[in-house]
Each structure stands twice: as C-alpha cells, then as structure tokens.
Design a protein around this motif. Structure first.
Motif, PDB file in Angstrom:
ATOM      1  N   LEU A 148      43.670  29.885  37.436  1.00  0.00           N
ATOM      2  CA  LEU A 148      43.048  30.929  36.612  1.00  0.00           C
ATOM      3  C   LEU A 148      42.291  30.247  35.477  1.00  0.00           C
ATOM      4  CD1 LEU A 148      45.808  33.674  36.160  1.00  0.00           C
ATOM      5  CD2 LEU A 148      43.763  33.779  37.578  1.00  0.00           C
ATOM      6  N   PRO A 149      41.068  30.656  35.220  1.00  0.00           N
ATOM      7  CA  PRO A 149      40.323  30.055  34.115  1.00  0.00           C
ATOM      8  C   PRO A 149      41.013  30.329  32.773  1.00  0.00           C
ATOM      9  CG  PRO A 149      38.883  31.383  35.515  1.00  0.00           C
ATOM     10  CD  PRO A 149      40.296  31.645  35.952  1.00  0.00           C
ATOM     11  N   GLU A 150      40.843  29.419  31.833  1.00  0.00           N
ATOM     12  CA  GLU A 150      41.432  29.588  30.503  1.00  0.00           C
ATOM     13  C   GLU A 150      41.030  30.906  29.852  1.00  0.00           C
ATOM     14  OE1 GLU A 150      41.045  26.042  28.055  1.00  0.00           O
ATOM     15  OE2 GLU A 150      41.430  24.777  29.806  1.00  0.00           O
ATOM     16  N   PRO A 151      39.742  31.316  29.934  1.00  0.00           N
ATOM     17  CA  PRO A 151      39.383  32.610  29.339  1.00  0.00           C
ATOM     18  C   PRO A 151      40.147  33.789  29.950  1.00  0.00           C
ATOM     19  CG  PRO A 151      37.399  31.329  29.754  1.00  0.00           C
ATOM     20  CD  PRO A 151      38.547  30.596  30.412  1.00  0.00           C
ATOM     21  N   THR A 152      40.449  33.706  31.242  1.00  0.00           N
ATOM     22  CA  THR A 152      41.210  34.772  31.895  1.00  0.00           C
ATOM     23  C   THR A 152      42.624  34.827  31.335  1.00  0.00           C
ATOM     24  OG1 THR A 152      39.887  34.589  33.896  1.00  0.00           O
ATOM     25  CG2 THR A 152      42.048  35.645  34.126  1.00  0.00           C
ATOM     26  N   LEU A 153      43.235  33.671  31.139  1.00  0.00           N
ATOM     27  CA  LEU A 153      44.581  33.634  30.551  1.00  0.00           C
ATOM     28  C   LEU A 153      44.571  34.240  29.149  1.00  0.00           C
ATOM     29  CD1 LEU A 153      45.632  30.090  31.787  1.00  0.00           C
ATOM     30  CD2 LEU A 153      46.612  32.277  32.535  1.00  0.00           C
ATOM     31  N   ARG A 154      43.565  33.897  28.363  1.00  0.00           N
ATOM     32  CA  ARG A 154      43.447  34.464  27.006  1.00  0.00           C
ATOM     33  C   ARG A 154      43.243  35.981  27.077  1.00  0.00           C
ATOM     34  NH1 ARG A 154      39.851  30.068  26.523  1.00  0.00           N
ATOM     35  NH2 ARG A 154      40.854  28.296  25.535  1.00  0.00           N
ATOM     36  N   TYR A 155      42.409  36.412  28.012  1.00  0.00           N
ATOM     37  CA  TYR A 155      42.138  37.845  28.177  1.00  0.00           C
ATOM     38  C   TYR A 155      43.413  38.593  28.561  1.00  0.00           C
ATOM     39  CZ  TYR A 155      40.285  42.182  30.109  1.00  0.00           C
ATOM     40  OH  TYR A 155      40.052  43.500  30.390  1.00  0.00           O
ATOM     41  N   TYR A 156      44.164  38.064  29.510  1.00  0.00           N
ATOM     42  CA  TYR A 156      45.411  38.708  29.916  1.00  0.00           C
ATOM     43  C   TYR A 156      46.375  38.828  28.732  1.00  0.00           C
ATOM     44  CZ  TYR A 156      44.204  38.463  34.924  1.00  0.00           C
ATOM     45  OH  TYR A 156      43.626  38.634  36.150  1.00  0.00           O
ATOM     46  N   ARG A 184      45.996  39.248  41.743  1.00  0.00           N
ATOM     47  CA  ARG A 184      44.546  39.155  41.563  1.00  0.00           C
ATOM     48  C   ARG A 184      43.855  38.808  42.889  1.00  0.00           C
ATOM     49  NH1 ARG A 184      41.202  34.747  38.185  1.00  0.00           N
ATOM     50  NH2 ARG A 184      39.355  35.988  37.830  1.00  0.00           N
ATOM     51  N   ALA A 185      44.477  37.929  43.655  1.00  0.00           N
ATOM     52  CA  ALA A 185      43.909  37.523  44.945  1.00  0.00           C
ATOM     53  C   ALA A 185      43.845  38.696  45.919  1.00  0.00           C
ATOM     54  CB  ALA A 185      44.718  36.381  45.547  1.00  0.00           C
ATOM     55  N   SER A 186      44.718  39.669  45.734  1.00  0.00           N
ATOM     56  CA  SER A 186      44.710  40.842  46.619  1.00  0.00           C
ATOM     57  C   SER A 186      43.812  41.953  46.066  1.00  0.00           C
ATOM     58  CB  SER A 186      46.131  41.364  46.820  1.00  0.00           C
ATOM     59  OG  SER A 186      46.610  41.947  45.631  1.00  0.00           O
ATOM     60  N   ASP A 187      43.037  41.635  45.025  1.00  0.00           N
ATOM     61  CA  ASP A 187      42.100  42.593  44.409  1.00  0.00           C
ATOM     62  C   ASP A 187      42.791  43.791  43.778  1.00  0.00           C
ATOM     63  OD1 ASP A 187      39.757  41.195  44.831  1.00  0.00           O
ATOM     64  OD2 ASP A 187      39.389  42.100  46.787  1.00  0.00           O
ATOM     65  N   LEU A 188      44.016  43.617  43.328  1.00  0.00           N
ATOM     66  CA  LEU A 188      44.712  44.699  42.645  1.00  0.00           C
ATOM     67  C   LEU A 188      44.046  44.923  41.288  1.00  0.00           C
ATOM     68  CD1 LEU A 188      47.269  46.410  43.328  1.00  0.00           C
ATOM     69  CD2 LEU A 188      48.511  44.926  41.776  1.00  0.00           C
ATOM     70  N   PRO A 189      43.678  46.162  40.963  1.00  0.00           N
ATOM     71  CA  PRO A 189      43.072  46.422  39.653  1.00  0.00           C
ATOM     72  C   PRO A 189      44.013  46.044  38.506  1.00  0.00           C
ATOM     73  CG  PRO A 189      42.824  48.321  41.108  1.00  0.00           C
ATOM     74  CD  PRO A 189      43.758  47.356  41.784  1.00  0.00           C
ATOM     75  N   ILE A 190      43.440  45.738  37.355  1.00  0.00           N
ATOM     76  CA  ILE A 190      44.235  45.257  36.210  1.00  0.00           C
ATOM     77  C   ILE A 190      45.335  46.238  35.826  1.00  0.00           C
ATOM     78  CG2 ILE A 190      44.122  44.814  33.721  1.00  0.00           C
ATOM     79  CD1 ILE A 190      41.676  43.152  34.209  1.00  0.00           C
ATOM     80  N   GLU A 191      45.025  47.531  35.775  1.00  0.00           N
ATOM     81  CA  GLU A 191      46.059  48.497  35.391  1.00  0.00           C
ATOM     82  C   GLU A 191      47.196  48.532  36.411  1.00  0.00           C
ATOM     83  OE1 GLU A 191      46.736  49.932  32.486  1.00  0.00           O
ATOM     84  OE2 GLU A 191      45.014  48.737  31.858  1.00  0.00           O
ATOM     85  N   ASP A 192      46.876  48.359  37.682  1.00  0.00           N
ATOM     86  CA  ASP A 192      47.927  48.293  38.700  1.00  0.00           C
ATOM     87  C   ASP A 192      48.726  46.999  38.579  1.00  0.00           C
ATOM     88  OD1 ASP A 192      47.219  50.781  39.636  1.00  0.00           O
ATOM     89  OD2 ASP A 192      46.125  50.036  41.383  1.00  0.00           O
ATOM     90  N   MET A 193      48.059  45.919  38.169  1.00  0.00           N
ATOM     91  CA  MET A 193      48.779  44.664  37.926  1.00  0.00           C
ATOM     92  C   MET A 193      49.785  44.875  36.794  1.00  0.00           C
ATOM     93  SD  MET A 193      45.547  42.005  38.320  1.00  0.00           S
ATOM     94  CE  MET A 193      46.256  40.685  37.399  1.00  0.00           C
ATOM     95  N   ARG A 194      49.345  45.546  35.747  1.00  0.00           N
ATOM     96  CA  ARG A 194      50.231  45.826  34.601  1.00  0.00           C
ATOM     97  C   ARG A 194      51.435  46.652  35.075  1.00  0.00           C
ATOM     98  NH1 ARG A 194      48.601  45.913  29.440  1.00  0.00           N
ATOM     99  NH2 ARG A 194      46.437  46.301  30.002  1.00  0.00           N
ATOM    100  N   THR A 195      51.162  47.696  35.854  1.00  0.00           N
ATOM    101  CA  THR A 195      52.233  48.553  36.367  1.00  0.00           C
ATOM    102  C   THR A 195      53.194  47.748  37.237  1.00  0.00           C
ATOM    103  OG1 THR A 195      50.773  50.471  36.331  1.00  0.00           O
ATOM    104  CG2 THR A 195      52.714  50.620  37.745  1.00  0.00           C
ATOM    105  N   TYR A 196      52.653  46.918  38.109  1.00  0.00           N
ATOM    106  CA  TYR A 196      53.475  46.105  39.005  1.00  0.00           C
ATOM    107  C   TYR A 196      54.420  45.205  38.195  1.00  0.00           C
ATOM    108  CZ  TYR A 196      54.775  43.132  42.921  1.00  0.00           C
ATOM    109  OH  TYR A 196      55.492  42.465  43.878  1.00  0.00           O
ATOM    110  N   LEU A 197      53.879  44.560  37.156  1.00  0.00           N
ATOM    111  CA  LEU A 197      54.715  43.676  36.335  1.00  0.00           C
ATOM    112  C   LEU A 197      55.797  44.457  35.589  1.00  0.00           C
ATOM    113  CD1 LEU A 197      52.026  41.218  34.940  1.00  0.00           C
ATOM    114  CD2 LEU A 197      53.730  40.769  36.721  1.00  0.00           C
TER     115      LEU A 197
END
Length: 136
Positions: A22-30, A65-78
């Motif tokens: 994951l790029p550093e900016p992505t980690l910061r964004y998350y 992310r590799a499965s194209d799960l939207p960010i809000e669904d990623m949040r819900t999953y976690l």
C-alpha cells in the motif's frame, strides 16, 4: 495522541508500505478517515510507528482492497471483525453481497468486451461511430 511503543515492536510507514504494497499516502489516508486507528508516534522524531496489531489489520485491508470492496464496506468489515463470532453472520452477508455485485460487474465487463471485439474488426471506434472504409 496515541502513546509510543518500542521500535523493535513496530514499523515505520515506509516499512509497512513495502510489506503491504500500500502506498504511504494510502496508509495516511486510512488513518485520517479512521479505518486505521491513530498510529503511535516516535517521541524523538514524531514519525509514525505502526504496532503489530495495526500491521495485521493493514494486511486485511490489502485483501479487502484487492477485492474492490468500497471503503465504507471495508470499515464495516473491520468493525465486524472486532466483534469476532458475534459479527460473523454480518461479515458473511457483507461478503456475499459484495460477491454478487462483483459478479454483476464482471458479467457486464465481459459483455462490453465481447461487443467491442465484434465492433473493432468492422472499423467501429470506441464512440460507436462507423469509420469509413478506405476505397480500394
């Protein structure tokens, strides 16, 4: 601000970026949007030091992310993952719904590709206009 942890038990953003792809900016964004909890800082430099539990979470994010799960669904999953067995049924439902949506997208993509393969040999450009064939 998050507390500091020993360097031997943590990773820099650069190290985690290399490990996870994951790029550093992505980690910061998350971190900014709250998918990753606030990351402890090295007291001497102020740099992020990712603890092992965050590294495990980032590895999960890479798969989502590799499965194209939207960010809000990623949040819900976690969030469901933190609930352990109480969240398992909802996790399964989320995965099933995403899988159905992915299958629909895949079918649409295949259909569009087959249409393009039929059009391109007869001289139709991407916008659907018929090209004039050169006269012999």
């Amino acid at each position: 601000m998050a507390s500091s942890i020993p360097k031997s038990e943590s990773f820099t953003i650069h190290e985690l970026s290399q490990q996870s792809s994951l790029p550093e900016p992505t980690l910061r964004y998350y971190e900014k949007i709250g998918i990753i909890q606030p990351v402890p800082r090295d007291p001497s430099s102020g740099h992020r030091r990712y603890p092992a539990d965050t590294v495990r979470m980032v590895k999960t994010l890479v798969c989502l992310r590799a499965s194209d799960l939207p960010i809000e669904d990623m949040r819900t999953y976690l969030q469901l993952l933190e609930k352990r067995t109480q969240g398992a049924i909802q996790q399964k439902e989320l995965s099933h719904t995403h899988s159905k949506n992915s299958n629909i997208k895949s079918s649409t993509y295949k259909l569009e590709n087959s249409i393009l393969r039929e059009k391109l040999p007869i001289g139709m450009p991407w916008n659907g206009e018929i090209l004039r064939q050169p006269r012999a």
